[in-house]
Every structure is written in C-alpha cells, then in structure tokens.
Design a protein around this motif. Structure first.
Motif, PDB file in Angstrom:
ATOM      1  N   ASP A  91       0.818  -1.211   0.000  1.00 32.80           N
ATOM      2  CA  ASP A  91       0.000   0.000   0.000  1.00 32.80           C
ATOM      3  C   ASP A  91       0.854   1.263   0.000  1.00 32.80           C
ATOM      4  OD1 ASP A  91      -2.196  -1.658   0.142  1.00 32.80           O
ATOM      5  OD2 ASP A  91      -2.559  -1.322   2.285  1.00 32.80           O
ATOM      6  N   GLU A  92       0.393   2.255  -0.760  1.00 31.81           N
ATOM      7  CA  GLU A  92       0.973   3.605  -0.801  1.00 31.81           C
ATOM      8  C   GLU A  92       2.430   3.622  -1.266  1.00 31.81           C
ATOM      9  OE1 GLU A  92      -0.127   6.338   2.347  1.00 31.81           O
ATOM     10  OE2 GLU A  92      -1.656   4.929   3.031  1.00 31.81           O
ATOM     11  N   VAL A  93       2.827   2.636  -2.028  1.00 33.24           N
ATOM     12  CA  VAL A  93       4.142   2.669  -2.677  1.00 33.24           C
ATOM     13  C   VAL A  93       4.090   3.657  -3.835  1.00 33.24           C
ATOM     14  CG1 VAL A  93       5.753   1.316  -4.095  1.00 33.24           C
ATOM     15  CG2 VAL A  93       4.812   0.349  -1.984  1.00 33.24           C
ATOM     16  N   PHE A  94       5.188   4.389  -4.021  1.00 33.98           N
ATOM     17  CA  PHE A  94       5.303   5.312  -5.160  1.00 33.98           C
ATOM     18  C   PHE A  94       6.365   4.760  -6.106  1.00 33.98           C
ATOM     19  CE2 PHE A  94       7.085   8.801  -7.550  1.00 33.98           C
ATOM     20  CZ  PHE A  94       5.976   9.534  -7.926  1.00 33.98           C
ATOM     21  N   ILE A  95       5.972   4.518  -7.350  1.00 34.79           N
ATOM     22  CA  ILE A  95       6.887   3.999  -8.369  1.00 34.79           C
ATOM     23  C   ILE A  95       7.009   5.069  -9.448  1.00 34.79           C
ATOM     24  CG2 ILE A  95       7.268   2.177 -10.072  1.00 34.79           C
ATOM     25  CD1 ILE A  95       5.453   0.394  -8.263  1.00 34.79           C
ATOM     26  N   ALA A  96       8.207   5.597  -9.625  1.00 33.42           N
ATOM     27  CA  ALA A  96       8.397   6.729 -10.533  1.00 33.42           C
ATOM     28  C   ALA A  96       8.520   6.267 -11.991  1.00 33.42           C
ATOM     29  CB  ALA A  96       9.634   7.525 -10.116  1.00 33.42           C
ATOM     30  N   ASP A  97       8.603   7.249 -12.886  1.00 35.55           N
ATOM     31  CA  ASP A  97       8.694   6.987 -14.319  1.00 35.55           C
ATOM     32  C   ASP A  97       9.861   6.053 -14.649  1.00 35.55           C
ATOM     33  OD1 ASP A  97       6.744   8.934 -14.361  1.00 35.55           O
ATOM     34  OD2 ASP A  97       8.031  10.488 -15.225  1.00 35.55           O
ATOM     35  N   LEU A  98       9.631   5.151 -15.597  1.00 38.98           N
ATOM     36  CA  LEU A  98      10.671   4.302 -16.200  1.00 38.98           C
ATOM     37  C   LEU A  98      11.257   3.255 -15.251  1.00 38.98           C
ATOM     38  CD1 LEU A  98      12.526   7.121 -18.162  1.00 38.98           C
ATOM     39  CD2 LEU A  98      10.999   5.404 -19.146  1.00 38.98           C
ATOM     40  N   VAL A 113      10.165   4.118  -5.075  1.00 37.88           N
ATOM     41  CA  VAL A 113      11.045   3.562  -6.107  1.00 37.88           C
ATOM     42  C   VAL A 113      11.258   4.655  -7.142  1.00 37.88           C
ATOM     43  CG1 VAL A 113      11.334   1.752  -7.832  1.00 37.88           C
ATOM     44  CG2 VAL A 113      10.129   1.247  -5.685  1.00 37.88           C
ATOM     45  N   GLY A 114      12.461   5.187  -7.220  1.00 37.37           N
ATOM     46  CA  GLY A 114      12.735   6.370  -8.019  1.00 37.37           C
ATOM     47  C   GLY A 114      12.773   6.138  -9.520  1.00 37.37           C
ATOM     48  N   ARG A 115      12.968   7.232 -10.251  1.00 33.94           N
ATOM     49  CA  ARG A 115      12.966   7.213 -11.711  1.00 33.94           C
ATOM     50  C   ARG A 115      14.079   6.304 -12.235  1.00 33.94           C
ATOM     51  NH1 ARG A 115      14.970   9.601 -16.384  1.00 33.94           N
ATOM     52  NH2 ARG A 115      13.360  10.300 -17.860  1.00 33.94           N
ATOM     53  N   GLY A 116      13.717   5.393 -13.123  1.00 29.80           N
ATOM     54  CA  GLY A 116      14.701   4.535 -13.767  1.00 29.80           C
ATOM     55  C   GLY A 116      15.294   3.454 -12.892  1.00 29.80           C
ATOM     56  N   VAL A 117      14.772   3.263 -11.699  1.00 31.12           N
ATOM     57  CA  VAL A 117      15.283   2.209 -10.810  1.00 31.12           C
ATOM     58  C   VAL A 117      14.956   0.840 -11.407  1.00 31.12           C
ATOM     59  CG1 VAL A 117      14.958   1.107  -8.561  1.00 31.12           C
ATOM     60  CG2 VAL A 117      15.184   3.593  -8.725  1.00 31.12           C
ATOM     61  N   ALA A 118      15.898  -0.092 -11.300  1.00 32.42           N
ATOM     62  CA  ALA A 118      15.664  -1.473 -11.722  1.00 32.42           C
ATOM     63  C   ALA A 118      15.784  -2.385 -10.511  1.00 32.42           C
ATOM     64  CB  ALA A 118      16.667  -1.883 -12.796  1.00 32.42           C
ATOM     65  N   ILE A 119      14.717  -3.123 -10.229  1.00 33.68           N
ATOM     66  CA  ILE A 119      14.735  -4.136  -9.180  1.00 33.68           C
ATOM     67  C   ILE A 119      14.587  -5.482  -9.873  1.00 33.68           C
ATOM     68  CG2 ILE A 119      13.672  -4.983  -7.063  1.00 33.68           C
ATOM     69  CD1 ILE A 119      12.507  -2.186  -6.652  1.00 33.68           C
ATOM     70  N   GLU A 120      15.632  -6.278  -9.841  1.00 31.78           N
ATOM     71  CA  GLU A 120      15.626  -7.547 -10.559  1.00 31.78           C
ATOM     72  C   GLU A 120      14.819  -8.608  -9.813  1.00 31.78           C
ATOM     73  OE1 GLU A 120      16.424  -7.788 -13.513  1.00 31.78           O
ATOM     74  OE2 GLU A 120      18.219  -6.665 -14.024  1.00 31.78           O
ATOM     75  N   ASN A 121      14.730  -9.781 -10.430  1.00 24.10           N
ATOM     76  CA  ASN A 121      13.868 -10.851  -9.919  1.00 24.10           C
ATOM     77  C   ASN A 121      14.263 -11.328  -8.523  1.00 24.10           C
ATOM     78  OD1 ASN A 121      16.017 -11.965 -11.936  1.00 24.10           O
ATOM     79  ND2 ASN A 121      15.631 -13.665 -10.538  1.00 24.10           N
ATOM     80  N   ASP A 122      13.269 -11.810  -7.791  1.00 25.92           N
ATOM     81  CA  ASP A 122      13.466 -12.488  -6.509  1.00 25.92           C
ATOM     82  C   ASP A 122      14.077 -11.580  -5.440  1.00 25.92           C
ATOM     83  OD1 ASP A 122      12.745 -15.458  -7.212  1.00 25.92           O
ATOM     84  OD2 ASP A 122      14.053 -14.784  -8.836  1.00 25.92           O
ATOM     85  N   CYS A 123      13.654 -10.346  -5.421  1.00 25.25           N
ATOM     86  CA  CYS A 123      14.115  -9.414  -4.387  1.00 25.25           C
ATOM     87  C   CYS A 123      12.987  -9.122  -3.404  1.00 25.25           C
ATOM     88  CB  CYS A 123      14.575  -8.090  -5.002  1.00 25.25           C
ATOM     89  SG  CYS A 123      16.137  -8.190  -5.898  1.00 25.25           S
ATOM     90  N   LYS A 124      13.385  -8.813  -2.185  1.00 27.29           N
ATOM     91  CA  LYS A 124      12.436  -8.408  -1.163  1.00 27.29           C
ATOM     92  C   LYS A 124      12.841  -7.030  -0.659  1.00 27.29           C
ATOM     93  CE  LYS A 124      10.387  -9.746   3.277  1.00 27.29           C
ATOM     94  NZ  LYS A 124      10.387 -10.751   4.380  1.00 27.29           N
ATOM     95  N   ILE A 125      11.940  -6.071  -0.801  1.00 27.68           N
ATOM     96  CA  ILE A 125      12.187  -4.694  -0.387  1.00 27.68           C
ATOM     97  C   ILE A 125      11.224  -4.375   0.759  1.00 27.68           C
ATOM     98  CG2 ILE A 125      12.392  -2.306  -1.137  1.00 27.68           C
ATOM     99  CD1 ILE A 125      14.126  -4.244  -2.764  1.00 27.68           C
ATOM    100  N   GLY A 126      11.749  -3.825   1.842  1.00 23.54           N
ATOM    101  CA  GLY A 126      10.930  -3.549   3.019  1.00 23.54           C
ATOM    102  C   GLY A 126      10.054  -2.323   2.869  1.00 23.54           C
ATOM    103  N   LYS A 127       9.532  -1.868   3.984  1.00 20.36           N
ATOM    104  CA  LYS A 127       8.640  -0.703   3.998  1.00 20.36           C
ATOM    105  C   LYS A 127       9.431   0.568   4.295  1.00 20.36           C
ATOM    106  CE  LYS A 127       7.311  -1.553   8.807  1.00 20.36           C
ATOM    107  NZ  LYS A 127       6.215  -1.902   9.731  1.00 20.36           N
ATOM    108  N   TYR A 128       8.895   1.701   3.851  1.00 17.83           N
ATOM    109  CA  TYR A 128       9.483   3.028   4.082  1.00 17.83           C
ATOM    110  C   TYR A 128      10.916   3.143   3.567  1.00 17.83           C
ATOM    111  CZ  TYR A 128       5.471   3.888   7.128  1.00 17.83           C
ATOM    112  OH  TYR A 128       4.189   4.051   7.628  1.00 17.83           O
TER     113      TYR A 128
END
Length: 237
Positions: A91-98, A113-128
């Motif tokens: 909830d309330e995640v912000f995913i920027a352009d590209l 998640v900022g502009r042009g960020v790449a998060i590859e497969n099988d990753c876990k990203i926490g909150k805030y």
C-alpha cells in the motif's frame, strides 16, 4: 469498472480486478488476473503483469506461467514503468517513471522507487525505503525497512562475472538490513551484508560486510567512524 477512469488505448486482460477510484492513463497494458487496490494512479504507457521472457543464451531455467501481479491501495505508478507478473506492491508505494520491477519481487508499504530504478527478480524490499534515481538492485537481494539507496548505486550477485561453470547455483544478492544507507555511485559486491544502520559513503566499493552503525568509505571500503547518534534509525521521529 464503474470506479475506473481510463485513458485512450488501454488494454485490460481477463479477470483483472480493480478497487475503488482507480485512474488509468493512455496506452496502458494490464495483463490477465492482475489485482489492483483502491485509489491507484497508473500513468501513461505503464505495463503491469508482464510475464518474463528468457534469452536463448540464458543459464536460467525456463519460466512457467507466473501468478498475476498484485498492486496495493494508494499506489502511484509513473509513466512507462513496467511491473512483472508475480510482483507484489504494498500500500501507498510510489513507483516513478521508467522504473522496472521484475517477477517475484515484493515491496513494502510506503516505499519510494525512483525514476529509472531497476529491481531484478526475486528481491524483497521492506517498507518506508527510498530507492533513488537509476539505482540497480540485483536479483536475490533483500532490503529491510527504512533503507536508503542513493542515485546510481550498483549491487551485484555474480562473483565469477559470467565465466566458469562453478558460478552456477552460486548467485547471491546483497542484504541491507533495517536503516542501512548507501551513498551515490557506490558498488556492493555479491553476497555482502550491510548490518542495521550501517552506512556506505558515496563512490565506495564494498568488498566486506559492513558492521552495524559504522560508516565505511573508499576503494575498497574501510571503516571510517561510527554513524552519528542523531542519524541512527532509533532516534528518528
């Protein structure tokens, strides 16, 4: 669909579910089975639920049909972002352009998640968390809560740089525990761990684990000093 406002040339697959007050821009593609929560904004040219494709020369196994993507409530997805199947966005995640978020990725609530960020497969990203422009989170990585990744940070997972059969089965992403911070243009080598409130200075190359509440700097990175008390996560408002 009565609570959905759509732009032009929107393609929606079968069995896609929408919450209330969803806004969809132009030229958006949402694949079959995707689940979208309330108050979601999807800007132009976004793709959600894309199944991964495999290069002929890839060493990875063939991928079967993955479950649909799940988008939480209050999420904003910027122009031309791509979110793959089997991604779960809190909830309330912000995913920027590209930005690109690959399959089997989970992202906790209120992360940016900022502009042009790449998060590859099988990753876990926490909150805030805050992942700034053009940083790269390699496959099989894990970020805790309140992690800060500055622009153009590079994380890696292959100690063999694509040579020798020995590398098979040994890919290992990085781990950044709660409150860890990485400065601009830093490089983190495969499998390295940044402990709670550890900090990496800009431009550093991390070849060893970073201890809790320590700042490392340089190439290779070495301990410089303790993180100032007023910067520790437990003292933030």
């Amino acid at each position: 669909m009565s609570d959905v406002i759509k732009g032009k040339n929107v393609v929606i697959g079968e069995n896609v579910s929408f919450g209330k007050n969803v806004i969809i821009g132009n030229n958006v593609v949402i694949y079959e089975g995707t689940k979208i929560g309330d108050n979601v904004v999807i800007q132009d040219n976004v793709v959600i639920g894309k199944q991964p494709t495999r290069a002929k020369a890839s060493i990875l196994p063939e991928t079967k049909q993955l479950p649909p993507a799940v988008i939480g409530s209050g999420v904003t997805i910027g122009t031309s972002a791509i979110i793959y199947a089997n991604a779960e966005i809190g909830d309330e995640v912000f995913i920027a352009d590209l930005a690109t978020i690959r399959e089997r990725v989970t992202i906790g609530e209120r992360t940016i998640v900022g502009r042009g960020v790449a998060i590859e497969n099988d990753c876990k990203i926490g909150k805030y968390c805050k992942l700034e422009t053009n940083c790269y989170i390699t496959a099989y990585s894990e970020l805790g809560d309140y992690v800060f990744i500055a622009p153009c940070v590079v994380t890696t997972n292959d100690n063999y740089m694509a040579r020798s059969k020995e590398r098979f089965g040994k890919f290992k992403g990085v781990t950044v525990k709660d409150g860890g911070r990485i400065g601009a243009n830093a490089t983190i080598l495969p499998g390295k761990v940044i402990e709670e409130d550890g900090a990496v200075a800009a431009g550093s190359v991390v070849t060893k684990d970073v201890k809790s509440e320590e700042i490392v700097v340089g190439v290779p990175a070495r301990t410089m000093k303790k993180v100032p008390k007023d910067q520790l996560l437990r003292y933030q408002e």
